[in-house]
Design a protein around this motif. Structure first.
Motif, mmCIF file in Angstrom:
data_model
loop_
_atom_site.group_PDB
_atom_site.id
_atom_site.type_symbol
_atom_site.label_atom_id
_atom_site.label_comp_id
_atom_site.label_asym_id
_atom_site.label_seq_id
_atom_site.Cartn_x
_atom_site.Cartn_y
_atom_site.Cartn_z
ATOM 1 N N ASP A 1 -46.379 0.957 -24.130
ATOM 2 C CA ASP A 1 -47.138 0.349 -25.226
ATOM 3 C C ASP A 1 -46.587 0.770 -26.589
ATOM 4 N N THR A 2 -46.152 2.021 -26.690
ATOM 5 C CA THR A 2 -45.551 2.526 -27.926
ATOM 6 C C THR A 2 -44.230 3.200 -27.613
ATOM 7 N N LEU A 3 -43.201 2.841 -28.350
ATOM 8 C CA LEU A 3 -41.891 3.484 -28.212
ATOM 9 C C LEU A 3 -41.634 4.311 -29.462
ATOM 10 N N LEU A 4 -41.597 5.615 -29.305
ATOM 11 C CA LEU A 4 -41.303 6.516 -30.411
ATOM 12 C C LEU A 4 -39.794 6.659 -30.555
ATOM 13 N N SER B 1 -34.365 -4.040 -33.773
ATOM 14 C CA SER B 1 -34.143 -5.493 -33.796
ATOM 15 C C SER B 1 -34.569 -6.170 -32.504
ATOM 16 N N GLU B 2 -34.855 -5.374 -31.464
ATOM 17 C CA GLU B 2 -35.171 -5.925 -30.152
ATOM 18 C C GLU B 2 -36.628 -5.733 -29.739
ATOM 19 N N VAL B 3 -37.352 -4.828 -30.394
ATOM 20 C CA VAL B 3 -38.715 -4.519 -29.949
ATOM 21 C C VAL B 3 -39.682 -4.627 -31.126
ATOM 22 N N ASP B 4 -40.969 -4.780 -30.807
ATOM 23 C CA ASP B 4 -41.988 -4.805 -31.852
ATOM 24 C C ASP B 4 -43.071 -3.758 -31.602
ATOM 25 N N ASN B 5 -42.790 -2.799 -30.711
ATOM 26 C CA ASN B 5 -43.774 -1.766 -30.395
ATOM 27 C C ASN B 5 -43.291 -0.373 -30.765
ATOM 28 N N ALA B 6 -42.318 -0.293 -31.682
ATOM 29 C CA ALA B 6 -41.695 0.989 -32.010
ATOM 30 C C ALA B 6 -42.330 1.625 -33.245
ATOM 31 N N VAL B 7 -42.390 2.960 -33.212
ATOM 32 C CA VAL B 7 -42.730 3.778 -34.376
ATOM 33 C C VAL B 7 -41.537 4.707 -34.595
ATOM 34 N N ALA B 8 -40.884 4.580 -35.744
ATOM 35 C CA ALA B 8 -39.614 5.273 -35.953
ATOM 36 C C ALA B 8 -39.714 6.292 -37.085
ATOM 37 N N PHE B 9 -39.147 7.485 -36.844
ATOM 38 C CA PHE B 9 -39.050 8.547 -37.837
ATOM 39 C C PHE B 9 -37.580 8.944 -37.953
ATOM 40 N N VAL B 10 -37.075 8.966 -39.186
ATOM 41 C CA VAL B 10 -35.672 9.311 -39.408
ATOM 42 C C VAL B 10 -35.579 10.335 -40.526
ATOM 43 N N GLU B 11 -34.893 11.429 -40.240
ATOM 44 C CA GLU B 11 -34.668 12.472 -41.257
ATOM 45 C C GLU B 11 -33.267 12.321 -41.836
ATOM 46 N N VAL C 1 -46.877 5.850 -23.812
ATOM 47 C CA VAL C 1 -45.899 6.208 -24.843
ATOM 48 C C VAL C 1 -44.590 6.607 -24.167
ATOM 49 N N ALA C 2 -43.485 6.119 -24.699
ATOM 50 C CA ALA C 2 -42.152 6.564 -24.307
ATOM 51 C C ALA C 2 -41.409 6.960 -25.583
ATOM 52 N N ALA C 3 -40.306 7.678 -25.421
ATOM 53 C CA ALA C 3 -39.588 8.168 -26.599
ATOM 54 C C ALA C 3 -38.090 8.016 -26.428
ATOM 55 N N TRP C 4 -37.435 7.810 -27.566
ATOM 56 C CA TRP C 4 -35.964 7.758 -27.651
ATOM 57 C C TRP C 4 -35.584 8.700 -28.790
ATOM 58 N N LEU C 5 -34.774 9.716 -28.490
ATOM 59 C CA LEU C 5 -34.433 10.755 -29.460
ATOM 60 C C LEU C 5 -32.916 10.896 -29.542
ATOM 61 N N ALA C 6 -32.400 11.072 -30.752
ATOM 62 C CA ALA C 6 -30.960 11.285 -30.894
ATOM 63 C C ALA C 6 -30.667 11.983 -32.213
ATOM 64 N N ASP D 1 -44.165 12.540 -19.669
ATOM 65 C CA ASP D 1 -43.301 12.743 -18.507
ATOM 66 C C ASP D 1 -41.850 12.790 -18.980
ATOM 67 N N LYS D 2 -41.072 13.730 -18.463
ATOM 68 C CA LYS D 2 -39.662 13.830 -18.848
ATOM 69 C C LYS D 2 -38.922 12.516 -18.659
ATOM 70 N N ARG D 3 -39.344 11.750 -17.675
ATOM 71 C CA ARG D 3 -38.615 10.523 -17.339
ATOM 72 C C ARG D 3 -38.758 9.424 -18.383
ATOM 73 N N VAL D 4 -39.742 9.551 -19.287
ATOM 74 C CA VAL D 4 -39.911 8.517 -20.317
ATOM 75 C C VAL D 4 -39.363 8.975 -21.660
ATOM 76 N N VAL D 5 -38.674 10.117 -21.687
ATOM 77 C CA VAL D 5 -38.077 10.626 -22.926
ATOM 78 C C VAL D 5 -36.565 10.536 -22.800
ATOM 79 N N GLU D 6 -35.991 9.519 -23.413
ATOM 80 C CA GLU D 6 -34.535 9.358 -23.414
ATOM 81 C C GLU D 6 -33.966 10.108 -24.605
ATOM 82 N N PHE D 7 -32.866 10.824 -24.410
ATOM 83 C CA PHE D 7 -32.367 11.686 -25.478
ATOM 84 C C PHE D 7 -30.851 11.787 -25.447
#
Length: 266
Positions: A135-138, A154-164, A204-209, A229-235
């Protein structure tokens, strides 16, 4: 599209003071299928030498063996980058100019000009990952993660993005929550913002880089404190402070690699 070839620079400009965006053309790029977080290897020749590409076929292991077989004084330096955008048979790649001493890729980017030639391997569809259906992609990362974050947004509309980023001047026109280091330690403000973020309701799932230590801290928070869950956190740890890609992996790096292999295996 052949997995390896040459890229020629057609344009160079700076969207921010610390970012160099380079447009490349090359054989096969017009046929390149786009996907979010599309990565490729760039091959930078030794100073004063042309790019020497490995011989070999489409098999990545045989290609890499051929790469290692190139004499060291002729072997190009290989670095991973994400395609920022593409149009009319060209791709854009962004280079971040760090405060520390320049590595070979950053040094090349500082003086890049039209006509310069690099080698490439990829993008390889074997490394394509499906986007989460939560439902939410961090999305969270530093400036090195911006190209991938831009393509995911550009591909999703369920993202919440934080950039430092280093400072306000480094912002780009993207729908993200910007954090400015302004001299603070790398990753501190990003971690604080993610800790304070309200991400529900629903899954909630997450994408971190970005910088590897920063990514580890974010993962520890999301899994240990948020209960994801570790499996929903891509890094992905794109770079390491005080170390280059040529330095030996640390114990933390090896643990990260093992975790990514476990995720890939389901």
């Amino acid at each position: 599209m052949k997995p390896t070839g040459l890229l020629e620079v057609t344009a160079v400009w700076r969207p921010t003071p610390r970012t160099v965006r380079v447009t490349f053309t090359g054989d096969g790029l017009a046929d390149l299928e786009p996907w979010p977080d599309q990565q490729l290897k760039l091959l930078f020749p030794p100073p004063g030498r042309p790019v020497r590409l490995p011989s070999g076929d489409d098999d990545v292991l045989r290609w890499y063996q051929a790469y290692l077989a190139i004499p060291e004084d002729e072997r190009p330096v290989m670095r991973s980058y994400t395609v920022r955008s593409r149009a009319l048979g060209t791709i854009d790649v962004e280079f971040v100019l760090h405060d520390s001493a320049d590595g070979p890729a950053t040094a090349w980017a500082r003086t890049a000009s039209a006509g310069a030639v690099l080698g490439r391997y990829g993008p390889d569809a074997a490394y394509r990952r499906p986007l989460s259906t939560a439902d939410t992609l961090l999305l969270a990362g530093d400036e090195t993660a911006l190209p991938a974050i831009a393509t995911i947004l550009s591909e999703v509309d369920n993202a919440v993005a934080f950039v430092e980023v280093a400072a306000a001047a480094e912002e780009q026109p993207l729908p993200v929550h910007w954090l400015h280091r302004d001299g603070a330690e790398h990753g501190v403000k990003l971690l604080e913002a993610v800790r304070d973020a309200k991400l529900g309701p629903g899954s909630v799932a997450a994408w971190l880089a970005g910088e590897a230590g920063m990514v580890r801290a974010l993962r520890r928070h999301l899994v240990g404190e948020r209960g994801l869950d570790k499996r929903v956190v891509e890094f992905s740890g794109y770079w390491r402070r005080r170390l280059t890609q040529d330095d030996a992996p640390t114990a933390d790096d090896l643990a990260d690699a093992a975790e990514k292999l476990a995720q890939a295996g389901g």
